[in-house]
Design a protein around this motif. Structure first.
Motif, PDB file in Angstrom:
ATOM      1  N   VAL A 129      12.300 -18.806  -2.982  1.00 23.98           N
ATOM      2  CA  VAL A 129      11.673 -17.607  -3.108  1.00 23.98           C
ATOM      3  C   VAL A 129      11.236 -17.361  -1.696  1.00 23.98           C
ATOM      4  CG1 VAL A 129       9.903 -16.077  -4.024  1.00 23.98           C
ATOM      5  CG2 VAL A 129      11.016 -17.917  -5.530  1.00 23.98           C
ATOM      6  N   GLU A 158      26.752 -17.436  -3.531  1.00 20.79           N
ATOM      7  CA  GLU A 158      25.358 -17.342  -3.913  1.00 20.79           C
ATOM      8  C   GLU A 158      25.025 -15.674  -4.499  1.00 20.79           C
ATOM      9  OE1 GLU A 158      25.718 -18.731  -0.819  1.00 20.79           O
ATOM     10  OE2 GLU A 158      25.415 -21.176  -1.399  1.00 20.79           O
ATOM     11  N   ASP A 159      24.694 -15.440  -5.304  1.00 23.53           N
ATOM     12  CA  ASP A 159      23.917 -14.149  -5.679  1.00 23.53           C
ATOM     13  C   ASP A 159      22.732 -14.174  -4.947  1.00 23.53           C
ATOM     14  OD1 ASP A 159      26.021 -13.750  -7.602  1.00 23.53           O
ATOM     15  OD2 ASP A 159      24.895 -14.659  -9.177  1.00 23.53           O
ATOM     16  N   GLU A 160      22.200 -12.898  -4.414  1.00 23.22           N
ATOM     17  CA  GLU A 160      21.350 -12.726  -3.825  1.00 23.22           C
ATOM     18  C   GLU A 160      20.344 -11.676  -4.543  1.00 23.22           C
ATOM     19  OE1 GLU A 160      21.917 -11.779   0.398  1.00 23.22           O
ATOM     20  OE2 GLU A 160      20.452 -13.101   1.045  1.00 23.22           O
ATOM     21  N   PHE A 161      18.954 -12.111  -4.885  1.00 29.09           N
ATOM     22  CA  PHE A 161      17.989 -11.232  -5.381  1.00 29.09           C
ATOM     23  C   PHE A 161      17.082 -10.701  -4.877  1.00 29.09           C
ATOM     24  CE2 PHE A 161      14.086 -10.299  -7.633  1.00 29.09           C
ATOM     25  CZ  PHE A 161      14.439  -9.616  -8.637  1.00 29.09           C
ATOM     26  N   LEU A 174      13.923  -7.791  -4.081  1.00 28.88           N
ATOM     27  CA  LEU A 174      12.840  -6.950  -4.617  1.00 28.88           C
ATOM     28  C   LEU A 174      12.083  -6.400  -3.572  1.00 28.88           C
ATOM     29  CD1 LEU A 174      10.741  -6.234  -6.756  1.00 28.88           C
ATOM     30  CD2 LEU A 174       9.833  -8.280  -6.463  1.00 28.88           C
ATOM     31  N   PHE A 228      14.577  -3.674  -7.620  1.00 30.17           N
ATOM     32  CA  PHE A 228      15.085  -4.716  -7.417  1.00 30.17           C
ATOM     33  C   PHE A 228      16.468  -4.897  -7.419  1.00 30.17           C
ATOM     34  CE2 PHE A 228      13.285  -4.707 -11.836  1.00 30.17           C
ATOM     35  CZ  PHE A 228      14.486  -5.058 -12.486  1.00 30.17           C
ATOM     36  N   VAL A 262      20.636  -6.951  -7.468  1.00 31.42           N
ATOM     37  CA  VAL A 262      21.405  -8.583  -7.106  1.00 31.42           C
ATOM     38  C   VAL A 262      22.457  -8.338  -6.421  1.00 31.42           C
ATOM     39  CG1 VAL A 262      22.453 -10.441  -8.073  1.00 31.42           C
ATOM     40  CG2 VAL A 262      20.097  -9.589  -9.103  1.00 31.42           C
ATOM     41  N   VAL A 270      15.247 -13.968  -3.681  1.00 33.53           N
ATOM     42  CA  VAL A 270      15.325 -15.331  -4.338  1.00 33.53           C
ATOM     43  C   VAL A 270      16.722 -15.708  -4.143  1.00 33.53           C
ATOM     44  CG1 VAL A 270      15.281 -16.521  -6.517  1.00 33.53           C
ATOM     45  CG2 VAL A 270      13.543 -14.510  -6.023  1.00 33.53           C
ATOM     46  N   GLU A 271      17.050 -16.708  -4.025  1.00 34.87           N
ATOM     47  CA  GLU A 271      18.507 -17.159  -3.589  1.00 34.87           C
ATOM     48  C   GLU A 271      18.628 -18.761  -3.681  1.00 34.87           C
ATOM     49  OE1 GLU A 271      19.348 -15.105  -0.210  1.00 34.87           O
ATOM     50  OE2 GLU A 271      18.211 -16.348   1.051  1.00 34.87           O
ATOM     51  N   PRO A 272      19.675 -19.335  -3.807  1.00 38.48           N
ATOM     52  CA  PRO A 272      19.748 -20.767  -3.781  1.00 38.48           C
ATOM     53  C   PRO A 272      19.371 -21.379  -2.230  1.00 38.48           C
ATOM     54  CG  PRO A 272      21.775 -19.755  -4.818  1.00 38.48           C
ATOM     55  CD  PRO A 272      20.955 -18.536  -4.114  1.00 38.48           C
TER      56      PRO A 272
END
Lengths: 128, 128
Positions: B34, B51-54, B56, B79, B81, B101-103
């Motif tokens: 985070v 990787e997806d990227e969240f 907010l 938010f 993605v 939030v991402e890996p």
């Protein structure tokens, strides 16, 4: 099961929550779910054997009680990670809005079975 | 590299950010980071292959431009993605505070190399 719409705003998603302790998934990324939950009162003691649990308080205050360490009090904007395998119980004296990030596989009350337990199908029903 | 302290409140973490486009990791859970980032102006076109990227938005407004689909405008509390593999460019006319939030493995500018690129060591230096 009541259906709802998919939200893209956190506060709108919170306002659409029907009940306390009934998380709803609002986004998915990398095998993780972002959830919103409206909570009040005591939850149940439980642990997630394999999953950390990220908490962020959007509104109100949340206490996370632990068996083996001091409790953590989270106020608006505060965040905290409950490590996997650690028994905990969330408690909120008054209504509190919480954002959760956890793996899609995470069970609501871990290996504890409770009347309060919500399945992942219940947490995602509004998206279908 | 300036060191800072580890925060447990989002707004405090935002206020401690030294520069625009320099994310800082504030929490780790389940192999995900985070992060908080303060942004202004145009970033660079890039994609994260795996990787997806969240995103907010905590404060202000952020536009995410896409090559192949309509841009998305995120305001406070919104938010979104960005799916893995999809080229995108974040843009903010005025200062904007973003939670990501991402890996842990996600590279700042994907496979694009830029002067603006921050390594994961730079994003976590304040925690050491």
């Amino acid at each position: 099961m009541a259906r709802g719409k998919s939200h893209t705003n956190l506060d709108e998603a919170f306002l659409a929550l029907p009940d306390y302790w009934s998380p709803r998934v609002v986004a998915a990324a990398n095998g993780q779910y972002v959830k919103v939950a409206k909570v009040k009162g005591e939850f149940v003691w439980h642990a997630h054997a394999d999953e950390d649990e990220f908490f962020l308080v959007r509104k109100g205050a949340l206490t996370i009680r632990y068996r083996d360490r001091p409790e953590v009090v989270l106020r608006e904007g505060d965040f905290h990670v409950v490590p996997k395998g650690v028994e905990h119980m969330p408690v909120a004296a008054d209504e509190c809005w919480v954002v959760l990030v956890e793996p899609a596989a995470t069970k609501h009350t871990g290996n504890t079975v409770s009347l309060i337990t919500r399945t992942i199908e219940e947490q995602t029903a509004h998206l279908r």
